[in-house]
Design an enzyme around this catalytic site. Structure first.
Site, PDB file in Angstrom:
ATOM      1  N   ARG A  88      -3.666   6.862   4.036  1.00 48.74           N
ATOM      2  CA  ARG A  88      -2.328   6.519   3.532  1.00 48.74           C
ATOM      3  C   ARG A  88      -1.928   7.274   2.269  1.00 48.74           C
ATOM      4  NH1 ARG A  88      -3.518   0.124   2.161  1.00 48.74           N
ATOM      5  NH2 ARG A  88      -4.113   0.384  -0.015  1.00 48.74           N
TER       6      ARG A  88
ATOM      7  N   THR B  57       5.683   1.558   6.082  1.00 52.05           N
ATOM      8  CA  THR B  57       4.344   1.101   6.436  1.00 52.05           C
ATOM      9  C   THR B  57       3.675   2.067   7.393  1.00 52.05           C
ATOM     10  OG1 THR B  57       3.068  -0.495   7.718  1.00 52.05           O
ATOM     11  CG2 THR B  57       5.396  -0.504   8.105  1.00 52.05           C
ATOM     12  N   ILE B  58       2.466   2.463   7.074  1.00 44.58           N
ATOM     13  CA  ILE B  58       1.715   3.344   7.978  1.00 44.58           C
ATOM     14  C   ILE B  58       1.319   2.597   9.246  1.00 44.58           C
ATOM     15  CG2 ILE B  58       0.789   4.762   6.103  1.00 44.58           C
ATOM     16  CD1 ILE B  58      -1.948   3.329   6.722  1.00 44.58           C
ATOM     17  N   ASP B  59       1.352   1.253   9.201  1.00 41.11           N
ATOM     18  CA  ASP B  59       0.961   0.453  10.368  1.00 41.11           C
ATOM     19  C   ASP B  59       2.003   0.498  11.483  1.00 41.11           C
ATOM     20  OD1 ASP B  59      -1.381  -0.367   9.157  1.00 41.11           O
ATOM     21  OD2 ASP B  59      -0.443  -2.116   8.235  1.00 41.11           O
TER      22      ASP B  59
ATOM     23  N   GLU C  96      -9.501  -1.186  12.887  1.00 42.32           N
ATOM     24  CA  GLU C  96     -10.249  -2.102  12.022  1.00 42.32           C
ATOM     25  C   GLU C  96      -9.968  -3.558  12.396  1.00 42.32           C
ATOM     26  OE1 GLU C  96      -8.824  -1.628   7.993  1.00 42.32           O
ATOM     27  OE2 GLU C  96      -6.737  -1.951   8.593  1.00 42.32           O
TER      28      GLU C  96
ATOM     29  N   GLY D   2       0.815  -1.213   0.000  1.00 44.08           N
ATOM     30  CA  GLY D   2       0.000   0.000   0.000  1.00 44.08           C
ATOM     31  C   GLY D   2       0.843   1.255   0.000  1.00 44.08           C
TER      32      GLY D   2
ATOM     33  N   GLY E  32      -5.310  -0.629  10.618  1.00 48.12           N
ATOM     34  CA  GLY E  32      -4.437  -1.371  11.505  1.00 48.12           C
ATOM     35  C   GLY E  32      -5.023  -2.742  11.796  1.00 48.12           C
ATOM     36  N   ARG E  33      -4.481  -3.753  11.136  1.00 46.33           N
ATOM     37  CA  ARG E  33      -5.030  -5.099  11.286  1.00 46.33           C
ATOM     38  C   ARG E  33      -4.528  -5.773  12.547  1.00 46.33           C
ATOM     39  NH1 ARG E  33      -5.354  -5.890   5.278  1.00 46.33           N
ATOM     40  NH2 ARG E  33      -3.128  -5.539   5.245  1.00 46.33           N
TER      41      ARG E  33
END
Lengths: 432, 432
Positions: free
Chosen positions: B321, B159-161, B260, B36, B204-205
């Site tokens: 993002r 990664t934004i996560d 999420e 992403g 955010g998984r």
């Protein structure tokens, strides 16, 4: 007789240039904010407060806490005692600093408002809001007239929907449009990088102005949004799927902007078929914002009928109207000035009405006072000249209209332009 | 033997300070972007390209179009011929300028990548991505080692996560966190002005870092988000409703930030119970983003069980993002520098690995090279010290951690502080 009507009939001596000053109405000012927030609604508040405080006939400037609810409950704060510095800081803060309300005022409620004003010797009412708020101002003003209580009532425009009649545009719209433009610029880049179909659902129940502003980031020929659906055009699922199919076959991807307020042939909101679980607001408006249902339903239809696997949907939601760091300078300045002009019209010119924005050049504006009855309770939609022939996009004329409103320095995307390298292995059809 | 392993074992003469220069590996560089987008991923690209172009042993700098798909299909563009000016413009554009892919590479696919590299005399592979991308780099590197082909492989973090192990934080996170902070600042003001309950669903998984950044706009005691739910803690609907009820009774409103990726006791994504209609991505990850289902389900539960009428939900979605105008300067600078450092480690120091960010002060960072195997395929979650005892909020230590990452000039809200006015009519309980 309302002061405005009197002015139009030429029987008052007050002139618009303020040179004749035959009436000096002493008393308090009440300022209130109504409806949903915008990123610049506090600019109007602060403009109105600071301008009101300049006049010696103003004994106090009150702010009503929670809009008209606060008036009836006498929940006023004394903004005469607020520091100028803090007012300037509040001006830069999104959303209603005086808090807001969704209460739909009945005639009885408006009478209560009027009674409260009279009890507090309030002679000026400046209400920042949309066409519902203008109607409230009109009703309260009528009670004052019936009672022969000298009173000036002013509606200060505000709505991200840009749906007030008699206005070129409304404060709040430019900043919200800038947010939407940014959102679709990013979604277009995402959609280009990862392909598939991407849907962005934008606020707007009756008017497509905000959804239409999704085109502002378009620069290269194949940039999206490739399709735009607005409430001004009947939404036909079959035509929609045919549109998406065509774009997807042609480009290998498709970015779509959809208004939350799209309706089917019968005039029913498309989203309302799927949205029983959410309520209606106090104005009887369906609560469409903040729910992902419409985007999810359209995405499902594309997935199932067109057999496209990567389909994504975003609902831009409430962020569109309160995002602090995305503010159009033009919008900010105009929001400030309609607040200032409202105070001037009411106190200096001693008349009442609704402050409207008129475009006078490319790009400049004038603020013209309109009768409350011309604005109250009415709404406008996108003019035909802004909508393309197929009803799935906007015209260049719309782009020319909206561009100055979002201010300068709007983000634009740049692409790599380096030449392709000659293949060495050159497997037919690639490795996969 | 990998160059990195060799370096660690002390048998190579190349030193980290570049003073010994016993090897000069001539050939091409390939740079690719995976997964992403982030608002700053092109900073890393441009940093790596410009730095690579400085070295005389580099014959060409190629960009792979569409990540590893582009490598196998030999879809390279020659970035040696791109102008420096346009590269600088592209650096400011969000999302992958080289386009991206979600293809999960098999071992066979990685072998194809390696073969393509060898055919083109590619000696350096710089891949910008998350832990999946690091794994790809590792696999390709292994094939080169087995084949005794001199090759340097470098993973550039993105990664934004913020979920890469062995990193203080990752490029992309700071800008996404700034977006989330802005979003919740606005939602808090909206919630304060119009009351009720508002839910914001954040990406955010597995890791709650991004959701946790929703606290950054909190300033006054009663500012929201009042409750935060992250994947690191089991989500219990009963406890959730009790939390919301308590806050709502206390404050008359409640703002909630939810990842999420929240899961129930069995470890199942809460959203997956309601989300059958969307697919899974190629990595087998459930596609949670872009769907409003989770927010709508939580809102319904609050409405039904707690009898609160005004409940709204926003899903921040893909905007997080790729939003062009919300970029943290700190994030932008670091994204640039990890790209530059990757090129230096690979070409100057002649080693391979993954560039990591280490915090060295308050606030400063160092870039330290880590073995690929230490990063590849692994992910981290929020440390215990960042999560509050009740599991529904974050600690001050987290705020101290995240604040420098979002850069300076982050929007803050200001309130009116004027005194209340004494009531005159003073109806008991107000007019309604």
């Amino acid at each position: 007789m309302s002061a405005f009507k009197a002015l139009r009939m030429g029987i008052r001596k007050t002139s618009m240039d303020g040179s004749v000053f035959d009436m000096r109405l002493e008393g308090k000012v009440v300022i209130a904010q109504g409806g949903g927030p915008t990123p610049v609604i506090n600019q109007s508040l602060v403009g109105a407060v600071l301008e009101s405080r300049k006049f010696t006939q103003i004994t106090r400037v009150y702010g009503a806490v929670k809009g008209i609810e606060g008036i009836v409950d006498e929940n006023f704060i004394d903004l005469t005692q607020e520091t100028t510095h803090n007012l300037e800081m509040v001006a830069k803060t999104p959303s209603a600093a005086l808090l807001s309300t969704r209460v739909k005022p009945s005639k009885e409620f408006c009478l209560e408002i009027y009674k409260t004003f009279k009890a507090h010797n309030v002679r000026y009412f400046l209400y920042i809001g949309g066409n519902d708020s203008a109607e409230t101002v009109r009703l309260v003003n009528n009670y004052a007239e019936e009672d022969k209580y000298e009173f000036r009532a002013m509606h200060i425009p505000k709505t991200i929907d840009n749906d007030l009649v008699e206005n070129d545009h409304t404060p709040g719209y430019g900043s919200a449009a800038r947010f939407v433009s940014n959102a679709f610029l990013g979604l277009n880049l995402e959609n280009r990088a990862l392909e598939g179909v991407h849907i962005g659902v934008v606020m707007g129940r009756e008017a497509g102005f905000l959804t239409a502003s999704s085109v502002l980031g378009k620069k290269y020929d194949d940039d999206g949004p490739h399709l735009i659906y607005i409430p001004e055009r009947e939404f036909d699922m079959k035509k929609f799927l045919a549109d998406v199919d065509r774009v997807y076959r042609e480009r290998g991807r498709c970015l779509i902007a959809v208004s939350e307020g799209i309706k089917d042939r019968s005039g029913q909101f498309l989203s309302s078929k799927f949205i029983e679980r959410t309520g209606k607001d106090a104005f009887g408006n369906l609560q469409l914002s903040g729910s992902g249902v419409l985007g999810d339903v359209l995405a499902s239809a594309i997935r199932e009928k067109l057999k496209i696997s990567r389909v994504r949907a975003d609902t831009l939601g409430y962020l569109q109207r309160s995002f602090a760091e995305i503010v159009s300078k033009v919008d900010r300045n105009e929001a400030r000035e309609v607040g200032e002009r409202a105070a001037q019209f009411a106190i200096w010119n001693n008349i009442d009405g609704s402050v409207s924005i008129q475009r006078t050049g490319n790009y400049s504006v004038n603020y013209v006072l309109k009768p409350l009855a011309d604005i109250a309770g009415k709404s406008r939609t996108m003019p035909e000249k802004f909508i393309n022939e197929s009803g799935n996009g906007v015209t260049d004329e719309f782009v020319g209209y909206v561009r100055p409103l979002v201010g300068d320095g709007v983000a634009m995307a740049e692409r790599l332009r380096a030449p392709m390298v000659k293949k060495i292995i050159n497997k037919a059809g690639g490795a996969r």
